[in-house]
Structure formats: C-alpha cells, structure tokens
Write a protein that holds these residues in place. Structure first.
Motif, mmCIF file in Angstrom:
data_model
loop_
_atom_site.group_PDB
_atom_site.id
_atom_site.type_symbol
_atom_site.label_atom_id
_atom_site.label_comp_id
_atom_site.label_asym_id
_atom_site.label_seq_id
_atom_site.Cartn_x
_atom_site.Cartn_y
_atom_site.Cartn_z
ATOM 1 N N ASN A 188 -5.348 11.560 32.520
ATOM 2 C CA ASN A 188 -5.399 12.597 33.310
ATOM 3 C C ASN A 188 -4.827 14.206 32.718
ATOM 4 N N GLU A 189 -4.993 14.851 33.653
ATOM 5 C CA GLU A 189 -4.912 16.364 33.038
ATOM 6 C C GLU A 189 -3.464 16.827 33.108
ATOM 7 N N ARG A 190 -2.463 16.146 33.689
ATOM 8 C CA ARG A 190 -1.341 16.365 33.697
ATOM 9 C C ARG A 190 -0.433 16.283 32.390
ATOM 10 N N ARG A 191 0.270 17.217 32.175
ATOM 11 C CA ARG A 191 0.963 17.557 30.941
ATOM 12 C C ARG A 191 2.287 16.628 30.943
ATOM 13 N N HIS A 192 2.893 16.153 29.605
ATOM 14 C CA HIS A 192 3.752 15.211 29.602
ATOM 15 C C HIS A 192 4.974 16.208 29.505
ATOM 16 N N ASP A 193 5.340 16.992 30.439
ATOM 17 C CA ASP A 193 6.459 18.080 30.405
ATOM 18 C C ASP A 193 7.925 17.061 30.596
ATOM 19 N N ALA A 194 9.082 17.732 30.472
ATOM 20 C CA ALA A 194 10.181 17.176 30.578
ATOM 21 C C ALA A 194 10.212 16.385 31.895
ATOM 22 N N PRO B 268 10.855 15.165 48.761
ATOM 23 C CA PRO B 268 10.784 15.694 47.301
ATOM 24 C C PRO B 268 9.510 16.291 46.742
ATOM 25 N N TYR B 269 8.552 16.132 47.594
ATOM 26 C CA TYR B 269 6.990 16.641 46.990
ATOM 27 C C TYR B 269 6.883 18.082 47.208
ATOM 28 N N VAL B 270 7.602 18.754 48.248
ATOM 29 C CA VAL B 270 7.616 20.092 48.389
ATOM 30 C C VAL B 270 7.779 21.034 46.872
ATOM 31 N N GLY B 271 8.645 20.576 46.139
ATOM 32 C CA GLY B 271 9.192 21.372 44.931
ATOM 33 C C GLY B 271 8.139 20.910 43.877
ATOM 34 N N LEU B 272 7.761 19.636 43.868
ATOM 35 C CA LEU B 272 6.813 19.430 42.925
ATOM 36 C C LEU B 272 5.316 20.019 43.112
ATOM 37 N N LYS C 10 5.109 22.972 44.360
ATOM 38 C CA LYS C 10 5.347 24.207 44.111
ATOM 39 C C LYS C 10 5.079 24.558 42.387
ATOM 40 N N GLU C 11 5.785 23.577 41.799
ATOM 41 C CA GLU C 11 5.840 23.465 40.418
ATOM 42 C C GLU C 11 4.257 23.394 39.942
ATOM 43 N N LEU C 12 3.663 22.418 40.445
ATOM 44 C CA LEU C 12 2.286 22.266 39.782
ATOM 45 C C LEU C 12 1.467 23.464 40.254
ATOM 46 N N ALA C 13 1.616 24.011 41.355
ATOM 47 C CA ALA C 13 0.611 25.258 41.644
ATOM 48 C C ALA C 13 0.952 26.489 40.834
ATOM 49 N N VAL C 14 2.256 26.440 40.257
ATOM 50 C CA VAL C 14 2.256 27.454 39.032
ATOM 51 C C VAL C 14 1.572 27.275 38.063
ATOM 52 N N LYS C 15 1.605 26.072 37.500
ATOM 53 C CA LYS C 15 0.819 25.677 36.405
ATOM 54 C C LYS C 15 -0.536 25.758 36.472
#
Length: 180
Positions: free
Chosen positions: A81-87, A169-173, A175-180
């Motif tokens: 998929n398109e999700r990056r392999h970020d830290a 724990p999905y709230v923060g995730l 938000k993070e994905l929306a920024v990317k």
C-alpha cells in the motif's frame, strides 16, 4: 453491505524493555491486521522474542523458532500500500515471495533506511506509544553476523483491547496521517 460490526481494536505489547501501543491501518491492510490481531488474541506472540535487530533499520519478532524461519503454519497474501515505512511503522516480514508473510513482523526505526520497503512490504500499523521501548530494544548488543540480540528481547504478553471513547489511540494516528 455490512455483515459484521466489531469494536475497533488496538494492542498493547509488553516487552522486556517496556510496553508498546500499536494501532492499525485497517483501511490499507485489513487482512493483515485481522491476521495479526487474531494471532495476538490467541496468545501466539506471548513469550516470543525480537530475534533480529538491525540498528537504524528494524527490530523483528513473531517467529516461534526464534531464528527467522518460523511461522504460524500458513501464509497470507501481501497487501502492499501507499503507507510509508516511517519510524514506528509495523510491517510484515516475508521471504522473496511477496505472499509469504505469516506471523513475523518488524518495527521500522528510521525512514532514511526503510524507505526502500515502501510498496514492497505490507505496512499494517504503527507503534503510537512506547517508541522508547522500541529504541531500547534496537540499542541492545547483538551478534553482528546474524543480527540476533546477545540477550533475549522478550515479548512478555500482548493484550488486544477495544477502542472506547476514553481510550482511543487512533486519534493521534489520524491526525498524523492527515498531515502527511
């Protein structure tokens, strides 16, 4: 058509270096998430080790043999998929065959080193709390020839939890994905 509705799930993986909270990319890798959560709920990962540690790259676990050759006795199809392999990203380990993942997974450490994995390995979630535990495991002494830690890095237990209004724990995730 919706045939089944379940509460959204997340995991807390307690390791010898501390807990890690894991949230999942249900939208990108639903079958992989289902496989991982099912194995965790069955206690499959309890007592296993992170058997491969490559500083700056990944920590890898989920092998009942502890040598990188074991699995649950079946394989699942890749969901690249398109999700990056970020830290902090969780991804499935596999052989040369794209559809050879089973139970082994890895946690990415540094996108400068893991970007080559994008769209070639199934990114299925992220450590959203507990990166200090991930980094502590990544820093342990290891055998340079096979990347195995010199002391066991234990997955003590994995708890499957339902998301609630107060424990999400999905709230923060999100938000993070929306920024990317």
């Amino acid at each position: 058509m919706v045939t089944k509705v379940e509460p959204l799930k997340y995991l807390v993986m307690t390791t010898s270096k501390g807990p890690m909270t894991m949230a999942f990319y249900y939208d990108m890798a639903p079958n992989t998430v289902h496989n991982f959560v099912t194995l965790a709920a069955e206690g499959y990962y309890n007592g296993l080790n992170f058997h491969r540690i490559v500083p700056g790259f990944v920590i890898q676990g989920g092998d009942p043999r502890g040598d990188g050759t074991g699995g649950p006795g079946y394989q699942i199809d890749a969901e690249f998929n398109e999700r990056r392999h970020d830290a902090g990203v969780l991804s499935m380990a596999r052989s040369q065959d794209p559809d050879s993942a089973g139970s082994q997974f890895f946690v990415c450490l540094d996108y400068q080193q893991t970007r080559a994995l994008d769209r070639k390995y199934t990114a299925f979630g992220k450590v959203v709390a507990g990166m200090d535990a991930v980094k502590a495991i990544a820093a342990v002494a290891r055998n340079q020839e096979n990347d195995r830690p010199t002391e066991n890095q234990l997955i003590e237990k994995v708890e499957v939890k339902n998301v609630t209004a107060t424990d999400n724990p999905y709230v923060g995730l999100q938000k993070e994905l929306a920024v990317k």
